[in-house]
Design an enzyme around this catalytic site. Structure first.
Site, short mmCIF file in Angstrom:
data_model
loop_
_atom_site.label_atom_id
_atom_site.label_comp_id
_atom_site.label_asym_id
_atom_site.label_seq_id
_atom_site.Cartn_x
_atom_site.Cartn_y
_atom_site.Cartn_z
N GLY A 27 -7.13 -22.31 10.78
CA GLY A 27 -6.55 -21.73 12.16
C GLY A 27 -4.92 -21.21 11.84
O GLY A 27 -4.30 -21.27 12.72
N GLY A 28 -5.06 -20.34 10.83
CA GLY A 28 -3.69 -19.64 10.62
C GLY A 28 -3.53 -18.68 11.55
O GLY A 28 -4.41 -18.14 12.15
N HIS A 51 -20.81 -7.65 -5.74
CA HIS A 51 -21.86 -6.62 -5.07
C HIS A 51 -21.48 -5.06 -5.44
O HIS A 51 -22.49 -4.35 -5.29
CB HIS A 51 -21.70 -6.61 -3.78
CG HIS A 51 -20.38 -6.51 -2.96
ND1 HIS A 51 -19.47 -7.20 -3.05
CD2 HIS A 51 -20.21 -5.20 -2.35
CE1 HIS A 51 -18.32 -6.68 -2.37
NE2 HIS A 51 -18.61 -5.47 -1.99
N ASN A 78 1.10 -13.47 -5.11
CA ASN A 78 1.26 -14.71 -4.49
C ASN A 78 1.46 -15.69 -5.17
O ASN A 78 1.08 -15.75 -6.26
CB ASN A 78 0.10 -14.85 -3.52
CG ASN A 78 -1.14 -15.33 -4.14
OD1 ASN A 78 -1.23 -16.88 -4.27
ND2 ASN A 78 -2.09 -14.61 -4.36
N HIS A 109 -0.54 -6.32 -5.48
CA HIS A 109 -0.73 -7.82 -4.60
C HIS A 109 -0.15 -8.99 -5.58
O HIS A 109 -0.16 -8.90 -6.81
CB HIS A 109 -2.06 -8.08 -4.37
CG HIS A 109 -2.50 -9.70 -4.20
ND1 HIS A 109 -2.91 -10.29 -5.07
CD2 HIS A 109 -2.32 -10.33 -3.06
CE1 HIS A 109 -3.09 -11.49 -4.91
NE2 HIS A 109 -2.62 -11.41 -3.52
N HIS A 113 0.89 -1.13 0.17
CA HIS A 113 0.12 0.05 0.12
C HIS A 113 0.91 1.17 -0.04
O HIS A 113 1.39 1.50 1.01
CB HIS A 113 -1.07 0.16 1.30
CG HIS A 113 -2.11 -0.88 1.39
ND1 HIS A 113 -3.02 -1.10 0.42
CD2 HIS A 113 -2.02 -2.16 1.88
CE1 HIS A 113 -3.77 -2.05 0.63
NE2 HIS A 113 -3.20 -2.87 1.52
N HIS A 136 1.06 -5.25 -17.93
CA HIS A 136 0.52 -6.39 -18.59
C HIS A 136 1.18 -6.67 -19.62
O HIS A 136 1.43 -8.13 -20.07
CB HIS A 136 -1.13 -5.92 -19.43
CG HIS A 136 -2.26 -6.21 -18.40
ND1 HIS A 136 -2.77 -7.20 -18.32
CD2 HIS A 136 -2.78 -4.99 -17.74
CE1 HIS A 136 -3.83 -6.94 -17.47
NE2 HIS A 136 -3.64 -5.80 -16.90
#
Length: 305
Positions: free
Chosen positions: A260-261, A177, A110, A108, A98, A147
């Site tokens: 449960g991370g 939404h 990953n 972002h 950010h 891109h």
């Protein structure tokens, strides 16, 4: 899959985290990433790095994790019931940056490997990942170069790959939404194993290595662009969309919480400051309006048919 295969992926991911953190720190004059090593009670752990209050990056998190458990959570088995009742390993690098200047986009990325195992059965493995860009005041030349770099990452693996994984990204990072994309897209892929382990791993490495090549030139070009209260206020308002997406739709966030991370590492993707407004609308023909009209809709940025 052999243990050495897992170790090679882990070694690459740890080096990738180092390389990305070093490249981002080079843009800052004083602040550095803090490192937090953690262990997970159910198995595994990670290395979280966070940079805060920089001149260029208001907050950035670059996380490595390698966790294991005895049952995959619903977010992983909903579309693949054959994975139920299998032990799992999941390792990856995930990051969200950010920036402080509204003219520098949020980004972002990953890359990850999943392995699901069961006694007397073959292991099921797959790679996933990608990177995407979320501008507030976009420059079309930056979006096209982003891109082009994504296309270069995909090109050695087939001409169809960029088009397919770009489309997957547009579809995945879509706020239903709001009827808008989270940003201008990039690449996204999941469940990749059909090419065989080595080629799939090579693709993962290509995506990981091209992220910083795509992002840093934009940062360097826009980080000193003058801005005022209007631009900052709009940036903070639009950051709310990032929060909405990550908490409502993002499968990585859901997987981490359901398995449960470590909550602090999972939610490091959220921006440090956000503004919320009721039913805000941009002024017609304003720069803010152009973001909605041009950039928050899927586009064929490279003209590839």
């Amino acid at each position: 899959m052999q243990p050495d295969d897992i170790n090679r992926v882990k070694s690459y991911l740890l080096n990738l985290q180092n390389n990305i953190c070093n490249a981002l720190e080079d843009e800052e004059s004083a602040v550095r990433f803090i490192e937090d090593l953690w262990e997970r009670k159910e198995g595994g752990g990670g290395r979280t790095r966070v940079l805060s209050n920089g001149q260029v990056f208001e907050q950035g998190g670059v996380n490595f994790s390698h966790v294991s458990g005895f049952n995959l959570p619903p977010s992983a088995t909903a579309k693949r019931p054959e994975l139920a009742n299998r032990k799992f390993q999941a390792m990856g690098v995930s990051l969200v940056i950010h920036p402080r200047n509204p003219y520098v986009p949020t980004s972002h990325a990953n890359v990850r490997l999943f392995i699901a195992e069961k006694e007397n059965a073959s292991s099921i493995w797959w790679f996933g990942g990608g990177f995407d860009l979320t501008p507030y005041y976009p420059f079309e030349e930056d979006v096209i170069e982003w891109h082009r770099t994504a296309h270069a990452a995909c090109e050695p693996f087939g001409e169809h790959v960029y088009k397919e994984h770009k489309q997957w990204c547009d579809d995945y990072f879509f706020l239903k939404h709001r009827n808008e994309t989270r940003g201008v897209g990039g690449l996204f892929f999941d469940d990749l194993n059909e090419w065989g382990f080595e080629r799939c791993f090579d693709y993962l490495k290509s995506i990981g290595d091209h992220y910083i090549k795509a992002y840093l030139p934009i940062v360097q070009k826009r980080k000193t662009t003058p801005f005022g209260e209007r631009e900052r206020d709009f940036q903070l308002y639009r950051r709310g969309r990032y929060v909405e997406y990550n908490l409502v739709y993002d499968r990585g966030t859901l997987f981490g919480l359901q398995s449960g991370g470590r909550t602090e590492s999972i939610l490091m993707s959220l921006p440090p400051v956000v503004h919320w407004r009721y039913n805000w609308q941009p002024e017609p023909d304003s720069p803010e309006h152009r973001l909605y009209e041009r950039y928050l809709k899927p586009q064929n940025w490279l003209g590839i048919q």
